[in-house]
Design an enzyme around this catalytic site. Structure first.
Site, PDB file in Angstrom:
ATOM      1  N   HIS A   1      69.221 -19.315   6.779  1.00 23.64           N
ATOM      2  CA  HIS A   1      68.062 -19.893   5.900  1.00 23.64           C
ATOM      3  C   HIS A   1      68.032 -18.819   5.028  1.00 23.64           C
ATOM      4  O   HIS A   1      68.363 -17.163   5.122  1.00 23.64           O
ATOM      5  CB  HIS A   1      66.858 -19.561   6.594  1.00 23.64           C
TER       6      HIS A   1
ATOM      7  N   ARG B   1      59.015 -19.609  -3.133  1.00 19.13           N
ATOM      8  CA  ARG B   1      59.815 -19.672  -4.543  1.00 19.13           C
ATOM      9  C   ARG B   1      59.278 -20.829  -5.275  1.00 19.13           C
ATOM     10  O   ARG B   1      59.213 -20.784  -6.415  1.00 19.13           O
ATOM     11  CB  ARG B   1      61.326 -19.951  -4.314  1.00 19.13           C
TER      12      ARG B   1
END
Ligand SMILES: Cc1cc2nc3c(=O)[nH]c(=O)nc-3n(C[C@H](O)[C@H](O)[C@H](O)COP(=O)(O)OP(=O)(O)OC[C@H]3O[C@@H](n4cnc5c(N)ncnc54)[C@H](O)[C@@H]3O)c2cc1C
Ligand code: SF4
Ligand code: SF4
Ligand code: FES
Ligand code: FES
Lengths: 632, 259, 334
Positions: free
Chosen positions: A250, A270
């Site tokens: 990840h 994000r």
């Protein structure tokens, strides 16, 4: 110290008390078999508790257009068509029933308005599909299965006066070796962690459900249990591993503070405007947009910033590139010396949004950082880096029966320890449903297998050997400290077989692993046998090592980049490689790698896909066959 | 009672290893409750200074006044009890109020900890050798709390009536105090755990009883503050009573706003 | 970058032990569990401690830190001052195995004794319909990570060992409440069972369980008190009680097995009559020792010959007191 061994006789021994193991045990017990569940930690603490997002099953509760075919398509796409199609098919078809079954065991999922199980969106799934309970779905699942087992024990108690009559849980017990009678499984040998006493389970059928291998990496979201025991046990018993080069990283795990290294930071940070910066304060992602994505991604910070409010007229910020691209970029920045002190990069939302908005939009992240790290993300940047999350590879199994392939009978595998189902990359939420679907199948077929064979015998010679190996570290002295060896192994794997791989580094890794092997064989642990973590680690080390070797070897062999395997020297996906599975087997002490063709998808399944999509994955030859398919 | 002497358990000689001021909370409770009970006892047996004729202020400690001693206007329910010293003037209500608070789930926690030391604080050993909890006489009677709650609700109505009665004479600081006290009492009474249970807590399907569900949600919100309300009402009760006593004794006169 | 700080860690086992002093490096941002790990890696490789997730999700790392029951992985070092000595001990309520590891099997035993979810007979999988508002209360309790800190801190058993058999503890009160509030659970008798067999009445609602719960479950307010109120509904409500007296409901004996666990209610045998309901040993299981494990055999031991038709773990003759045979000679009525 004389060597004494406690013996138990069971029909089915399930190693692993996570989702897969418990589901298998329930099934085996329901088939009338005397079943043992063995787990390294306490009952109900297995890794499955950590899963958050949910369990994918095409129930169609939220969007009625969802069905198993769509789910199957998504799974294959996610795995870049390297999946074992039959496993993906069974998984997509059976997952809804398995989830509904959990409700009859007492699970309480979040609900839709009309009272059915609510489903949520997740990356890679076309429709909302993940059954969930807030962000603790794994906990709900393991608790439900655990309580189901207790319910079965209560049933047995009513009948026989003994809770353990037909299903018994051996918690804090580690299996170190499988026992064989010729080419048949005869039992499992291990020790009680609490007392250090040795124990032998005699059983014709063993189900492996031991989870993954992430602890071989420095930065991981996995716990100490994930030392690849099941993988190694299977190898040593003569079974084969498949797809070991595919590990899911990840891109944004926490790297600081050290205590929480590896814990996930969700992608939505994000998506909501968080930007990645290196130690020089640059938004470095602009330098990492690959050519194929040029058209969709912004080139200037101004344009990228406009996207958040006006996505139709602006291109996406490069922070939102696919996971592997972001992970690769972070990796390069750190390697080139522009990382943070803790070895990550900065992920900053504090300068992008008012504090109030952050708290409203990212409440769980706000709390995660506040509680675990004492970092106020509304005022400070987070430090993040790639973290090892899941292993797609595992024991090569027959899709329908989950029986391990290779030269051994009576061995079954389900859950993260088995391979093939997820291909080169796993979709979020597909693991929890995988556990249930194949856990059930494993239990069912292990029980059926018991009926078909005579009771095997454990050869005394093998048992003596297993005892000697288990007690070795305590009896030796002067060997390496197991904690140091583990750190060294983690460094090798993290630095050389990490997220971006290069030929030279992989060869170097293999060399270093080889050197480590001699030292691991000689490791020693101080202290006694009662609950001695140093000793436990010393025994786990050799499993980690052999599994790491498989990963490194397979990674070196596969000359392409696909899903969870990225080669810097072969950055593209290669249709020829899609037709090949890499198989690891143990030959004496050495890991041997062979190639094996991928099973061919049945035409009616192939017809579920469009030509345009398939052309990216298939060779010309296969495409010609695709075109020749009769119109569905 | 250290665990050093318990076979099997970790042999740790210290009774507790807590380093914070764990004794502080029970001490405050002890002092606070002790002071209040003393004050209330003194006041109840004073048999006087409970009624301000001019503004019709009646202290909650004497409402309703039911002994022969009582001022006519303060005796809503008649004067039928003998005026012996030992009989409180609000003999009809005080026992129930006492019972209500004694069996209140919060006060139980408070006095079990501060007075009975069972346990004084978490992870600090209990001061007793044997322990059976609320399973036998007399503590099993804690379970009557539900009925004390019904009584308390009725008494809150009487207190409201008192406040309204005083209101008829105009508006002064005394009225404000009376009203504040009544509101606090209602909040405390409604936030009771038994009330929460009756309101909807006993239901299995909220979705089939939307009105009760809303009432339950409301009570639940109050219930979170039950401890604070328990202390606030002790404060307002004492304050109301003290103010009325001062007026009745003529120590100072009411601050009038209207009239 | 780290500084050395003082720690006192309890080391030992059931035979005894003591607090030992250590100086360990502490870095910024670390939690107590990190310190234990550093101790293991540098000074005491065999220091025993449980842990799994390091994120407060599994409930393995329960310990007592400066006397308070807490999760090691959720206790940040920054909550202590730099010159403070941090004392780390195992849970005190349960038997110690070694160092910080205790034997929590008490809790697993109690879990078994708590009646399980009983699904409605007429609903097939996939037909369950429940509203979110109806499941929310139970969902709060299902957040429990089974760290057993509440069980450990509850004075009922912490300070009174003798209460362990009749008392299930807060963890299982929330389990009972969870099922009693479950919209589809069909078992009616949970409240009665909680009061009679789980020791709900022993709890004096002093709320320590709520204070230490790392999942912030409102154990007392949302589970124990509502359960006590539900018991009041059934047991202490004078109207219900009166009804029972008038209609003589409670004089109806309840023969047959306990609906919950299937154990026959004890009945005194008449004079001279054999006690058919006496507790005999039940199925002759393998003779487990005190530790719950089988007796230990020598490595070379192999079962000789064919398995016994009565099962390999049965030794013949069976103990006489286990046989349900009553010789007529002993019958006074003869
Ligand atoms: C942070 C995090 C979040 C995740 N989120 C999701 C998600 O949202 N959705 C999803 O689908 N998946 C998710 N996953 C992945 C998923 O949780 C795991 O893949 C899955 O739980 C694996 O289950 P399992 O039954 O195979 O093994 P586990 O649950 O890991 O159980 C392994 C068992 O084997 C036992 N064991 C191991 N070795 C031995 C031995 N030698 N002897 C005896 N016993 C042994 C262990 O004690 C343990 O009981 C997540 C994973 C992580 C780390
Ligand atoms: S409230 Fe009850 S269950 Fe909880 S700690 Fe106190 S006595 Fe134990
Ligand atoms: S209720 Fe809370 S304290 Fe008790 S075991 Fe569960 S999580 Fe731990
Ligand atoms: S008044 Fe406190 S709980 Fe009822
Ligand atoms: S290690 Fe899982 S809760 Fe602390």
């Amino acid at each position: 110290m004389t060597t004494r061994i406690e013996r138990h006789r069971y029909d089915v021994v399930v190693i692993g008390a996570g989702g897969a193991g418990l589901r298998a045990a329930i099934e085996a017990r329901s088939a009338g078999k005397k079943t043992a569940i063995i787990s390294k930690s306490l009952f109900g603490k297995a890794h499955t508790v950590m899963a958050e997002g949910g369990a994918a099953a095409a129930m169609g509760n939220v969007n009625s257009r969802d069905n198993w075919m769509v789910h199957f398509r998504d799974t294959m796409r996610g795995g870049k068509f390297l999946n074992n199609f039959r496993m993906a098919e069974l998984h997509a078809k059976e997952a809804p029933s398995r989830i509904w079954e959990l409700e009859t065991y007492g699970a309480l999922f979040d609900r839709t308005k009309d009272g059915r199980i609510s489903q949520r969106n997740f990356g890679g799934h076309e429709y909302p599909r993940l059954a969930h309970v807030g962000d603790r779905t794994g906990l709900e699942m393991i608790r439900t299965l655990q309580q189901r087992i207790v319910a079965l024990q209560q049933e047995d108690f009513r009948e026989s006066g003994d809770y353990d009559a037909r299903i018994r849980v051996f918690s804090e017990t580690t299996i170190t070796e499988l026992m064989l009678d010729g080419d048949r499984v005869a039992g499992a040998f291990g020790y009680y962690r609490e007392s250090g006493e040795l124990v032998l389970f005699e059983a014709p059928a063993v189900v492996l459900a031991t989870g993954g291998v992430g602890k071989s990496y420095k930065v991981t979201s996995n716990s100490w249990e994930y030392t690849g025991d099941g993988h190694a046990l299977a190898l040593r018993a003569g079974a084969t591993l498949i797809n070991m080069e595919f590990l899911q990283f990840h891109p944004t795990g926490m790297v600081w503070p050290p205590s929480v290294k590896g814990i996930l930071v969700t992608e939505s940070v994000r998506g909501d405007g968080g930007v990645l910066k290196n130690s020089e304060g640059n938004r470095f992602m602009f330098g990492y947009v690959p050519d194929v994505f040029r058209k969709q991604y912004a080139e200037t910070e101004e344009e990228a910033d406009r996207w958040y409010t006006d996505p139709d007229n602006n291109r996406r910020p490069p922070e939102l590139l696919p996971r592997d691209e972001v992970a690769r970029a972070i990796n390069t920045e750190v390697k080139e010396g522009r990382g943070t002190p803790a070895g990550g990069v900065y992920l900053d939302v504090s300068t992008r949004m008012p504090a109030e908005t952050i708290r409203r939009r990212l409440p769980s992240m706000y709390h995660q950082f506040k509680e675990l790290a004492d970092v106020d993300i509304t005022a400070q940047p987070m430090e993040v880096g790639p973290t090892c999350h899941y292993v797609m590879g595992g024991v090569e199994v027959d899709p329908d029966t989950t029986a391990a392939l290779g030269g051994v009978r009576g061995l079954f595998a389900a859950g993260e320890v088995s391979g093939g189902m997820h291909g080169s990359n796993r979709l979020g939420g597909n693991s929890l449903s995988d556990l249930l679907v194949f856990g059930k199948r494993a239990g069912e077929h292990a029980a059926a297998y018991c009926d078909s064979v005579a009771r095997p015998r454990v050869p005394t010679k093998d048992l003596e050997l297993a005892v000697a190996t288990a007690l070795g570290p305590l009896e030796r002295s002067g060997g390496d400290n197991p904690y140091h060896l583990q750190q060294e192994l983690q460094v090798v794997m993290g630095d050389l077989v990490g997220i971006i791989r290069r030929e030279a580094e992989l060869s170097e890794a293999l060399k270093r692993l080889h050197e480590l092997r001699a030292r691991v064989a000689n490791v020693s642990a101080s202290g006694g046998r009662r609950y001695n973590p140093g000793w436990h680690l010393a025994l786990d080390l050799r499993n980690m090592l052999v599994v790491s070797e498989c990963t490194a070897l397979a990674a070196l062999e596969r000359a392409e980049s696909r899903g969870g395997h990225t080669r810097e020297d072969f950055p593209a996906m290669d249709p020829e490689w899609r037709r090949i599975n890499l198989i690891c087997a143990l030959d004496g002490d050495e890991v041997r790698l062979t190639r094996k063709p991928l099973p061919r998808m049945r035409p009616e399944l192939l017809a579920l896909f469009e030509r345009g999509e398939m052309s990216k994955y298939l060779t010309d030859e296969e495409l010609a066959e695709f075109d020749a398919l009769p119109e569905a | 009672m250290t665990t050093a002497t318990r076979p099997g358990r970790a042999a740790i000689t210290a009774r507790t290893l807590r380093t914070d001021r764990w004794w502080f909370a029970p001490l405050v409770t002890f002092v606070g409750l002790g002071a209040w009970v003393t004050y209330a006892t003194v006041r109840v047996f004073m048999h006087g200074n409970y009624w301000v004729e001019q503004y019709h202020y009646l202290t909650p400690f004497y409402s309703p006044c039911v002994t022969e001693r009582c001022v006519e206007a303060a005796a809503h329910l008649g004067r039928f009890l003998p005026g012996w010293w030992i009989v409180p003037d609000a003999a009809l209500t005080l026992p129930f109020l006492l019972l209500f608070r004694l069996t209140c789930y919060y006060y139980r926690k408070a006095y079990y900890r501060a007075f009975w030391l069972s346990p004084p604080a978490c992870a600090v050993p209990d001061g007793h050798k044997r322990y059976t909890g609320e399973t036998r006489f007399p503590l099993v009677f804690q379970n009557v709390h539900r009925y004390a709650f019904y009584a308390a609700a009725v008494i809150s109505v009487i207190n409201t009536y008192d406040a309204a009665l005083a209101q008829a004479t105009g508006l002064g600081l005394g009225n404000v105090i009376l009203w504040v006290n009544v509101v606090a009492l209602w909040a405390y009474t409604l936030s009771c755990h038994s009330c929460r249970h009756i309101a909807g807590g006993r239901l299995k399907h909220f979705s089939k009883h939307p009105v009760r569900y809303r009432f339950w949600t409301f009570v639940s919100k109050l219930n979170v503050r039950h401890m604070q309300l328990a202390w606030v009402t002790l404060g307002t009760l004492a304050l109301t009573d003290a103010y009325i006593m001062a007026l009745a004794a003529g120590w100072f006169s009411d601050l009038r706003i209207i009239n | 970058m780290g500084t050395k700080r003082n720690f006192r860690v309890w080391r030992g086992d059931a035979g005894g032990g003591e607090l030992q002093d250590f100086q360990v490096e502490v870095n910024e941002g670390e939690v107590v569990l990190d310190i234990i790990h550093r101790l293991q890696a540098t000074q005491t490789p065999d220091l025993a401690c449980r842990w799994n997730c390091k994120a407060g999700k599994c409930g393995s790392c329960s310990m007592e830190i400066n006397g308070m029951p807490r999760l090691g992985c959720m206790t940040r070092m920054s909550t202590f001052t730099a010159d403070e000595t941090v004392t780390i001990t195992p849970l005190r309520t349960f038997p110690v195995i070694r160092d910080l590891v205790t034997d929590v099997s008490f809790n697993y035993r109690k879990a078994r004794e708590t009646p399980a979810f009983t699904p409605p007979a007429d609903l097939a999988p996939g037909e369950y319909r429940m509203q979110q508002v109806d499941v929310e209360r139970s969902q709060e309790f299902r957040k429990c990570i089974e760290c057993y800190l509440c069980q450990n801190t509850c004075h009922v058993i912490r300070d009174h060992e003798e209460n362990k058999p009749p008392f299930s503890g807060p963890r299982f009160f929330i389990r009972a409440a969870e099922l009693d509030m479950h919209p589809l659970d069909t078992l009616e008798d949970r409240k009665e069972y909680a009061q009679a067999s789980m020791g709900l009445g022993m709890c004096n609602i002093t709320k320590c369980c709520t204070e230490v719960c790392p999942e912030h479950i409102k154990i007392t307010d949302n589970a124990i008190i509502p359960m006590k109120e539900r018991v009041v509904d059934r047991r202490y409500d004078p109207l219900v009680w009166l009804g029972r007296k008038i209609f003589r409901r409670d004089q109806l004996p309840s023969p047959g097995p306990d609906p919950l666990l299937g154990v026959l209610p004890p009945r005194e045998p008449a004079e001279g009559e054999p006690d058919w309901q006496r507790r005999h040993h039940g199925a002759q299981g393998p003779a487990v020792g005190d530790d719950g494990h089988l007796p230990i055999t020598e490595l070379t031991f192999e079962n000789q010959g064919a398995g016994s038709p009565f099962g390999d773990d049965v030794t013949l003759p069976l103990p006489a007191e286990d046989l349900n045979y009553h010789h007529p000679r002993d019958d006074p009525r003869r």
